[in-house]
Scaffold this motif. Structure first.
Motif, short mmCIF file in Angstrom:
data_model
loop_
_atom_site.label_atom_id
_atom_site.label_comp_id
_atom_site.label_asym_id
_atom_site.label_seq_id
_atom_site.Cartn_x
_atom_site.Cartn_y
_atom_site.Cartn_z
N ALA A 115 39.46 54.59 -17.04
CA ALA A 115 40.68 54.28 -16.29
C ALA A 115 41.81 55.21 -16.73
O ALA A 115 42.54 55.75 -15.90
CB ALA A 115 41.07 52.82 -16.50
N LEU A 138 42.73 55.38 -12.94
CA LEU A 138 42.20 54.33 -12.07
C LEU A 138 42.70 52.96 -12.50
O LEU A 138 43.03 52.75 -13.67
CB LEU A 138 40.67 54.34 -12.11
CG LEU A 138 39.97 55.62 -11.69
CD1 LEU A 138 38.48 55.51 -11.98
CD2 LEU A 138 40.22 55.92 -10.23
N GLU A 139 42.69 52.02 -11.57
CA GLU A 139 43.00 50.64 -11.90
C GLU A 139 42.31 49.70 -10.93
O GLU A 139 41.88 50.10 -9.85
CB GLU A 139 44.51 50.38 -11.93
CG GLU A 139 45.21 50.66 -10.63
CD GLU A 139 46.72 50.48 -10.74
OE1 GLU A 139 47.28 49.91 -9.79
OE2 GLU A 139 47.32 50.91 -11.73
N ILE A 183 39.22 45.15 -16.83
CA ILE A 183 40.06 45.35 -15.65
C ILE A 183 41.08 44.21 -15.53
O ILE A 183 42.26 44.44 -15.27
CB ILE A 183 39.20 45.48 -14.38
CG1 ILE A 183 38.34 46.74 -14.46
CG2 ILE A 183 40.06 45.45 -13.13
CD1 ILE A 183 37.15 46.75 -13.50
N VAL A 210 38.31 50.96 -10.80
CA VAL A 210 37.65 51.14 -12.10
C VAL A 210 36.22 50.61 -12.02
O VAL A 210 35.28 51.28 -12.46
CB VAL A 210 38.42 50.42 -13.24
CG1 VAL A 210 37.67 50.55 -14.57
CG2 VAL A 210 39.83 50.95 -13.36
N CYS A 233 35.27 51.39 -19.51
CA CYS A 233 36.22 51.20 -18.41
C CYS A 233 37.64 51.53 -18.84
O CYS A 233 38.40 52.13 -18.07
CB CYS A 233 36.12 49.78 -17.86
SG CYS A 233 34.60 49.48 -16.93
N GLU A 234 37.99 51.16 -20.04
CA GLU A 234 39.32 51.47 -20.56
C GLU A 234 39.54 52.98 -20.64
O GLU A 234 40.55 53.50 -20.17
CB GLU A 234 39.47 50.83 -21.94
CG GLU A 234 40.84 50.94 -22.56
CD GLU A 234 40.91 50.14 -23.85
OE1 GLU A 234 41.75 49.23 -23.90
OE2 GLU A 234 40.10 50.40 -24.77
#
Length: 181
Positions: free
Chosen positions: A70, A75-76, A143, A80, A66-67
């Motif tokens: 993103a 993305l955020e 997130i 995400v 995800c890190e």
């Protein structure tokens, strides 16, 4: 069944044979190969111990994924998480549908349809997708951390399509309290 080409970007290094999607290295293996190996380890360790190991490994992997995604896609927040569910679905694990998500509360509910584990193992009368459980808490926590929140979560599989009377799986994520993880 209608067939289609993969919707995710796949690149293969012509020299090394390494597959990548969004600059992350990937492996492409037959479903039966992966699940047969999974079942062999489960039989050796026991389902409970294996689930615990996979929870922590999956949590760490989801956080990392995800890190990186993103950053790669700008993305955020919920975007995400939705991107993660989309990519998991596109990679053949099953169809992951976010039924509810509340980042402020640290909760989400994900429905799993067309599980690769259920397709391979059938109705075995127990939850078989425990490998996925840590993925949801890892994604939520990454997130949340990116938003500056100290809230951390824990996830649980509450239903599997491998259980009698169930057609889909469910995963619930909620705030971590005490020594739950």
């Amino acid at each position: 069944m209608t067939k289609m080409a993969p919707e995710l970007p796949i690149e293969v290094d012509s020299e090394t044979g390494v597959w990548t999607t969004d600059a992350l290295p990937m492996l492409y293996v037959p479903r039966h190969f992966f699940i047969n190996n999974h079942v062999a380890v489960e039989e050796a360790l026991g389902a409970e111990k294996y689930a615990e190991i996979l929870y922590h490994a999956g949590y760490k992997s989801a956080w990392h994924w995800c890190e990186k995604e993103a950053e790669c896609h700008g993305l955020e927040g919920v975007d995400v998480f939705e991107h993660y569910m989309k990519r998991l679905s596109q990679r053949g694990w099953g169809h992951f549908i976010t039924e509810a998500i509340d980042l402020d509360a640290g909760t989400c509910r994900v429905r799993l349809e067309h599980s690769a584990f259920v397709y391979q193992l059938g109705k075995v009368g127990r939850k078989v997708e425990y490998m996925f459980t840590g993925w949801f808490a890892g994604a939520m926590d990454q997130i949340l951390a990116a938003r500056g929140s100290d809230l951390r979560t824990v996830a649980e599989q509450t239903q599997s399509a491998a259980e009698e009377g169930c057609e889909v799986g469910y995963f619930e994520t909620k705030p971590l309290t005490g020594a739950a993880r």
